[in-house]
Scaffold this active site. Structure first.
Site, PDB file in Angstrom:
ATOM      1  N   ARG A   1      32.728  49.663  34.518  1.00 31.17           N
ATOM      2  CA  ARG A   1      32.905  49.305  35.745  1.00 31.17           C
ATOM      3  C   ARG A   1      33.127  50.296  36.891  1.00 31.17           C
ATOM      4  O   ARG A   1      33.939  50.204  37.821  1.00 31.17           O
ATOM      5  CB  ARG A   1      34.467  48.563  35.650  1.00 31.17           C
ATOM      6  CG  ARG A   1      34.673  47.433  34.676  1.00 31.17           C
ATOM      7  CD  ARG A   1      33.809  45.997  35.286  1.00 31.17           C
ATOM      8  NE  ARG A   1      33.820  45.099  34.072  1.00 31.17           N
ATOM      9  CZ  ARG A   1      35.057  44.083  34.565  1.00 31.17           C
ATOM     10  NH1 ARG A   1      35.718  44.171  35.316  1.00 31.17           N
ATOM     11  NH2 ARG A   1      35.084  43.178  33.884  1.00 31.17           N
TER      12      ARG A   1
ATOM     13  N   ARG B   1      36.468  47.345  42.369  1.00 35.84           N
ATOM     14  CA  ARG B   1      37.295  47.251  43.231  1.00 35.84           C
ATOM     15  C   ARG B   1      38.210  48.483  43.682  1.00 35.84           C
ATOM     16  O   ARG B   1      38.682  48.435  44.657  1.00 35.84           O
ATOM     17  CB  ARG B   1      38.095  46.035  43.083  1.00 35.84           C
ATOM     18  CG  ARG B   1      37.820  44.896  42.897  1.00 35.84           C
ATOM     19  CD  ARG B   1      38.691  43.882  42.237  1.00 35.84           C
ATOM     20  NE  ARG B   1      38.571  44.089  40.712  1.00 35.84           N
ATOM     21  CZ  ARG B   1      39.199  43.401  40.031  1.00 35.84           C
ATOM     22  NH1 ARG B   1      39.841  42.302  40.315  1.00 35.84           N
ATOM     23  NH2 ARG B   1      38.975  43.677  38.689  1.00 35.84           N
TER      24      ARG B   1
ATOM     25  N   ARG C   1      31.731  43.402  49.211  1.00 37.12           N
ATOM     26  CA  ARG C   1      32.197  42.047  48.707  1.00 37.12           C
ATOM     27  C   ARG C   1      32.660  40.946  49.673  1.00 37.12           C
ATOM     28  O   ARG C   1      32.333  39.946  49.513  1.00 37.12           O
ATOM     29  CB  ARG C   1      33.355  42.246  47.427  1.00 37.12           C
ATOM     30  CG  ARG C   1      33.658  41.088  46.710  1.00 37.12           C
ATOM     31  CD  ARG C   1      35.208  41.401  45.828  1.00 37.12           C
ATOM     32  NE  ARG C   1      35.359  40.360  44.850  1.00 37.12           N
ATOM     33  CZ  ARG C   1      36.096  39.118  44.975  1.00 37.12           C
ATOM     34  NH1 ARG C   1      36.149  38.904  46.553  1.00 37.12           N
ATOM     35  NH2 ARG C   1      36.456  38.509  44.318  1.00 37.12           N
TER      36      ARG C   1
ATOM     37  N   ASP D   1      27.350  40.379  35.965  1.00 32.06           N
ATOM     38  CA  ASP D   1      28.540  39.889  35.132  1.00 32.06           C
ATOM     39  C   ASP D   1      27.925  39.335  33.741  1.00 32.06           C
ATOM     40  O   ASP D   1      26.833  38.770  33.746  1.00 32.06           O
ATOM     41  CB  ASP D   1      29.622  38.862  35.911  1.00 32.06           C
ATOM     42  CG  ASP D   1      30.881  39.078  35.119  1.00 32.06           C
ATOM     43  OD1 ASP D   1      31.662  40.220  35.407  1.00 32.06           O
ATOM     44  OD2 ASP D   1      31.121  38.196  34.395  1.00 32.06           O
TER      45      ASP D   1
ATOM     46  N   TYR E   1      35.142  32.664  26.531  1.00 33.29           N
ATOM     47  CA  TYR E   1      34.905  32.037  27.882  1.00 33.29           C
ATOM     48  C   TYR E   1      34.817  30.763  28.022  1.00 33.29           C
ATOM     49  O   TYR E   1      35.198  30.040  28.759  1.00 33.29           O
ATOM     50  CB  TYR E   1      34.548  33.081  28.788  1.00 33.29           C
ATOM     51  CG  TYR E   1      35.209  34.414  28.952  1.00 33.29           C
ATOM     52  CD1 TYR E   1      36.349  34.444  29.888  1.00 33.29           C
ATOM     53  CD2 TYR E   1      34.743  35.632  28.291  1.00 33.29           C
ATOM     54  CE1 TYR E   1      37.057  35.620  29.898  1.00 33.29           C
ATOM     55  CE2 TYR E   1      35.286  36.871  28.716  1.00 33.29           C
ATOM     56  CZ  TYR E   1      36.440  37.045  29.573  1.00 33.29           C
ATOM     57  OH  TYR E   1      37.095  38.094  29.380  1.00 33.29           O
TER      58      TYR E   1
END
Ligand code: CP3
Length: 358
Positions: free
Chosen positions: A27, A31, A40, A77, A153
């Protein structure tokens, strides 16, 4: 394809000699970086960012502009595959991923098919753009979720503690779950091979939720399908070996089985030391990891000490790719990442002495 200026990561992944231990960070585009948050915002949403190759390329390169990382990972992703299968992915601020059409009924699964890869062409376009911009500076990693982690998921519809609907399906409808995992294994393999053909030089399979299973079920529902994938991957492309990294979060119990899954590198979380992991898997595979991501919140001296500790734990010789034991968290001060990357390069020279055949 450009000649690589820095192939330390690929060499270590294949256990070939290196001058320093390569380092990248799960990652690494994310963020914790203010420039990521800006891009973003410009994109309007996480999915728009993923699906706009110019923007995905921009954020892929951002961490490399700040740090001396030895690899880039394409910004995307794992849930783009289920999105391309028609489940409709969205990210709700502060809540994480959610599918508009989760697999609620048997008929939803029976209707599924391996997606047409044209629905994922934005990933391959982003890879080509990044490779053009990187111009051989470092290798680029492509990735996918494991079939089990994607199924988690897709059945649950979102991230939910313990994944109760998924485990219910495992108990009550294992054959149905197997049919889903089979389709996902084909989709994952096709997507990884298309990434390799678009230019990534290594691939990583994230089995984030494999660790929630007990041993028999892990082998039957997770590892079995990862093996299907590794067996069909393009292992050589453009006259180069393409290393495969398999990361099973919470999977340290099964290192021996994972080492026989067909992967070249095992991603290790911080449940065990690299010393123990190395003793258990022997010389057949390389290891990637395994600093606790929480360590990056500590002061620089602590980060340096911990980097030194992880390097010492692996010990001498090639076959170690330094990384965290899971993704970097959004609260990490960006300067701390520089401290870590520089410490790994500084301290690791001592473990790679030419002629030292460990
Ligand atoms: O590593 C990189 O820099 C490449 C990009 C990357 C992302 N997701 C971007 C992302 C990678 C390799 C992933 C993998 C991924 N995605 C995994 C496996 C790795 C792991 O952490 O276990 C999983 C389980 C997902 C699914 C996913 N995506 C979740 C659960 C979430 C929300 C929670 C979270 O961790 O943020 C995402 C969103 C996501 N994927 C973000 C990023 C940068 C944050 C989105 C944002 O900008 O708000």
């Amino acid at each position: 394809m450009n000649q690589l200026q820095n192939d330390r990561f690929l060499k270590a992944a294949l256990r070939e000699p290196v001058d320093r231990t390569p380092v990248w960070i799960m990652r690494q585009a994310g963020r914790y970086l203010p420039e990521y948050r800006k891009t973003r915002e410009r994109a309007g949403s996480f999915m728009r960012l993923c699906k706009t190759p110019e923007l995905a390329c921009e954020v892929t390169l951002q961490p490399l502009q700040r740090y001396a990382l030895d690899a880039a990972i394409i910004f995307s992703d794992i849930l783009t595959i289920p999105d391309a299968m028609g489940l409709g992915l969205e990210f709700v601020e502060g809540e994480g991923p959610r599918f508009l059409h989760p697999l609620s009924h048997e008929k939803d699964i029976l209707r599924l098919a391996v997606p047409d890869l044209s629905g994922l062409s934005y990933v391959y376009d982003a890879i080509r753009l990044v490779q053009h911009e990187l111009a051989g500076k470092v290798p680029l990693i492509g990735f996918c979720g494991s079939p089990w982690t994607l199924a988690a998921y897709m059945v649950e519809g979102q991230s939910r503690t313990g994944f109760p609907r998924l485990l219910k399906m495992l108990e009550e409808a294992p054959i149905l779950l197997h049919s889903l995992l089979d389709i996902l294994a084909q989709a994952v393999c096709a997507h990884l091979n298309a990434q390799i053909q678009a230019g990534v030089q290594a691939v990583m399979i994230f089995d984030t939720w494999g660790g929630m299973l007990e041993t028999g079920n892990y082998e039957e529902f997770s590892l079995y399908y990862v093996k299907q994938v590794t067996a069909e991957l393009l292992r050589h492309y453009n006259n180069r070996k393409v290393p495969v990294i398999l990361f099973t979060k919470g999977g340290s119990r099964w290192l021996e089985q994972i080492a026989r899954s067909g992967c070249d590198v095992i991603g290790v979380d911080w449940e065990i030391s690299l010393n123990e992991a190395r003793l258990r898997v022997g010389n057949g595979v390389a290891l990637q990891g395994n600093l606790n991501p929480a360590c990056l919140r500590e002061p620089p001296e602590v980060i340096r000490e911990e980097a030194a500790r992880v390097l010492a734990s692996y010990g001498r010789g090639s076959g170690h790719v330094f990384n965290l034991g899971h993704g970097i968290t959004p609260d990490v001060p960006p300067d701390h990442v520089k401290v870590l990357v520089d410490a790994v390069h500084e301290f690791s020279r001592a473990y790679h002495v030419p002629g030292d055949s460990q």
